[in-house]
Design an enzyme around this catalytic site. Structure first.
Site, short mmCIF file in Angstrom:
data_model
loop_
_atom_site.label_atom_id
_atom_site.label_comp_id
_atom_site.label_asym_id
_atom_site.label_seq_id
_atom_site.Cartn_x
_atom_site.Cartn_y
_atom_site.Cartn_z
N LYS A 22 0.81 -1.37 -0.06
CA LYS A 22 0.05 -0.02 0.04
C LYS A 22 0.91 1.24 -0.15
O LYS A 22 0.66 2.09 -0.81
CB LYS A 22 -0.85 -0.04 1.18
CG LYS A 22 -1.35 1.37 1.44
CD LYS A 22 -2.47 1.35 2.90
CE LYS A 22 -1.69 1.46 3.97
NZ LYS A 22 -1.21 2.95 4.42
N ASN A 23 2.01 1.47 1.02
CA ASN A 23 2.57 2.58 1.16
C ASN A 23 3.59 2.69 -0.02
O ASN A 23 4.41 3.48 -0.23
CB ASN A 23 3.39 2.38 2.52
CG ASN A 23 2.28 2.67 3.44
OD1 ASN A 23 1.14 2.84 3.36
ND2 ASN A 23 2.70 2.30 4.71
N CYS A 116 -4.84 12.33 13.01
CA CYS A 116 -5.35 10.96 12.93
C CYS A 116 -5.03 10.25 14.36
O CYS A 116 -4.45 10.94 15.15
CB CYS A 116 -4.84 10.17 11.77
SG CYS A 116 -3.43 9.18 11.91
N ARG A 121 0.38 14.49 13.18
CA ARG A 121 0.96 14.26 11.85
C ARG A 121 0.79 15.87 10.96
O ARG A 121 0.19 15.56 9.86
CB ARG A 121 0.19 13.14 11.06
CG ARG A 121 0.54 11.87 11.81
CD ARG A 121 -0.40 10.74 11.36
NE ARG A 121 0.44 9.94 10.20
CZ ARG A 121 0.00 9.09 9.40
NH1 ARG A 121 -1.06 8.53 9.59
NH2 ARG A 121 0.92 8.65 8.34
N ASP A 307 5.08 0.80 11.96
CA ASP A 307 4.04 0.05 11.54
C ASP A 307 3.80 -1.59 11.81
O ASP A 307 3.01 -2.14 11.64
CB ASP A 307 4.02 0.14 9.79
CG ASP A 307 3.88 1.72 9.25
OD1 ASP A 307 3.97 1.77 8.32
OD2 ASP A 307 3.32 2.31 10.27
N ARG A 399 -8.53 -0.65 5.11
CA ARG A 399 -7.72 0.27 4.52
C ARG A 399 -6.32 -0.17 3.99
O ARG A 399 -6.08 0.27 2.95
CB ARG A 399 -7.58 1.35 5.30
CG ARG A 399 -8.99 2.18 5.74
CD ARG A 399 -8.29 3.47 6.50
NE ARG A 399 -7.50 4.46 5.59
CZ ARG A 399 -7.10 5.50 6.03
NH1 ARG A 399 -7.43 5.95 7.36
NH2 ARG A 399 -6.33 6.16 5.27
#
Ligand code: EPZ
Length: 422
Positions: A22-23, A116, A121, A307, A399
């Site tokens: 995803k990133n 978030c 952030r 993460d 997500r």
């Protein structure tokens, strides 16, 4: 809304194929704005965040064909340079269109991403760097209004804090700038490397790829033509499945993974007693009957990834002894602690440090997902907790994890997606 029902106590076996990252996919999709020609991206993970960014491109006027993990994107027809609140508020990574829109069109409006669950952030470093490249930046009405009528100029950017998104935005901005940009203290994540490689294959000279100093020679406004690009494997998804094996004392094999990208997770799992067979893009993990405790501090790549912090905390809950986990990147990334304690864990927090005392067992209960990685930690705990664990608000999970319950079921877990009773 959906929730996940997990019946704990099953061991896992077999093979799982890791999806695209995803990133890595998000900045690559944003970079397609630097081209007027069709670009094909393959191995895209089938997750909500990818669909959100593709939707943003169509809202800007680009055309997108997306199915079976492949997207054909053509931004030749972009007619708007406004990234609206409705999209950016759903996914803060939408900020990655700021650099490419400004570089290509000389002006754009991008909604400010709010805070978030894991932290405030801010994007101050992105904006400061674009100003150093000659942009006029104004924050008004919740939007970043950016202007560079004569185009962006090369500049020396020194990030006083390593930022993945900031590095990615400036690499994309610098690609079309007039002159040379140097980024000092750049992020070195594999996702940043893939973005740099994609842009350099399109003819932009980039030195220092993979290092903390990048030098980018801009094209002076000339748009790019990209080759077909395959997204790299998701190192965080891979790490999550390794933790699923370790927490259930199982042996499983991961396919389509890059072992180098997850070396720190492998090292920590080895220190907890796991053994590995690694061959090209395949990793087999053999887990011990009892896990040893682990101490870890989250850092920028190649340090231990933030993460993976929540997933390793779920592991530490079952270790024989006390583990110390320090979170250095985000100020509020321990939301999973209270939920793990609801299942019977024994975790104490002091500032950005968690002390995790290993326990014999957890008992299934209803728990709440709060952010993407926290939710995966709750899934891991649910795989082992006695009885049934129900995880609510799993839209967080969707997500960033491609068919998590399908992949875990195929490995033998008893996990079902259900509809909340209205
Ligand atoms: C990326 O976020 C990832 N997201 C995050 O993954 C990951 O946790 C993070 O990098 C760190 O590895 C994507 O790639 C889409 P940063 P990003 O800018 O770019 C501060 C997941 O679970 N900072 O490197 O937003 C910031 O507040 C997600 O998949 C500033 O102060 O992270 C943080 O404390 C979660 N000012 C630190 O730097 C700025 O202008 C690192 O943030 C920018 C950042």
């Amino acid at each position: 809304m959906d929730y996940l029902e997990i019946k704990g106590g099953k061991s896992l076996s077999g093979e799982v194929t890791i999806s695209g990252a995803k990133n890595a996919a998000l900045p690559i999709i944003a970079a397609t704005i630097l081209s007027e020609k069709e670009v094909t991206l393959t191995n895209l993970p089938n997750v909500v965040d990818i669909r959100t960014l593709l939707k943003l491109l169509t809202m800007l006027g680009g055309t997108v064909e997306y199915h079976d993990n492949v997207a054909k994107i053509n931004n030749g027809s972009i007619s708007s340079t406004k990234a609206v609140y409705e999209i950016v508020s759903k996914m803060r990574a939408s900020i990655l269109v700021l650099g490419p829109l400004l570089a290509r069109f000389g002006e754009c409006d991008v909604s400010l991403p709010g805070g978030c669950a894991i932290g405030q952030r801010p994007i101050d470093l992105h904006l400061k760097a674009l100003e150093a490249m000659g942009a006029q930046i104004e924050i008004k009405g919740g939007y970043v209004h950016a202007n560079a009528p004569e185009g962006l100029k090369g500049a020396k950017i020194i990030f006083d804090k390593i930022t993945v998104g900031g590095t990615e935005n400036i690499v994309m901005a610098a690609a079309l700038a007039h002159g040379t940009t140097t980024i000092v203290n750049a992020a070195r994540e594999p996702e940043v490397v893939q973005l740099c490689e994609m842009i350099s294959k399109a003819g932009v000279k980039i030195d220092g790829i993979g290092s903390d100093e990048l030098t980018i020679e801009g094209t002076g406004g000339k748009v790019l033509e990209f080759e077909e690009t395959e997204v790299i494997p998701d190192r965080i998804e891979a790490g999550t499945y390794l933790c699923a094996a370790a927490i259930t004392h199982s042996t499983i094999t991961l396919n389509k993974v890059n072992p180098e990208h997850i070396q720190t997770s492998i090292d920590k799992l080895e220190s907890m007693g796991c053994r590995f067979d690694i061959e090209n893009d395949r990793i087999t993990i053999h887990s011990p009957e009892a896990l040893k405790p682990v101490n870890l501090t989250t850092l920028e790549y190649p340090g231990f990834p933030t993460d993976m912090q929540a997933q390793f905390m779920a592991l530490a809950v079952f270790a024989k002894g006390e583990s110390i986990i320090e979170e250095r990147l985000f100020e509020n990334r321990f939301m999973h602690v209270s939920e793990l304690n609801r299942l019977g864990a024994d975790i104490w927090l002091k500032g950005n440090i968690a002390a995790v005392k290993g326990v014999e067992r957890l008992n299934g209960a209803d728990v709440m997902a709060t952010d993407l990685r926290a939710s995966s930690a709750l899934v891991l705990a649910g795989l082992v907790a006695e009885g049934t664990t129900n995880i609510h608000r799993i839209y967080h999970l969707d997500r960033g994890y491609d068919d998590l319950e399908g992949k875990l079921s195929a490995l033998g877990a008893d996990i079902t997606r259900k509809k909340e009773q209205s």
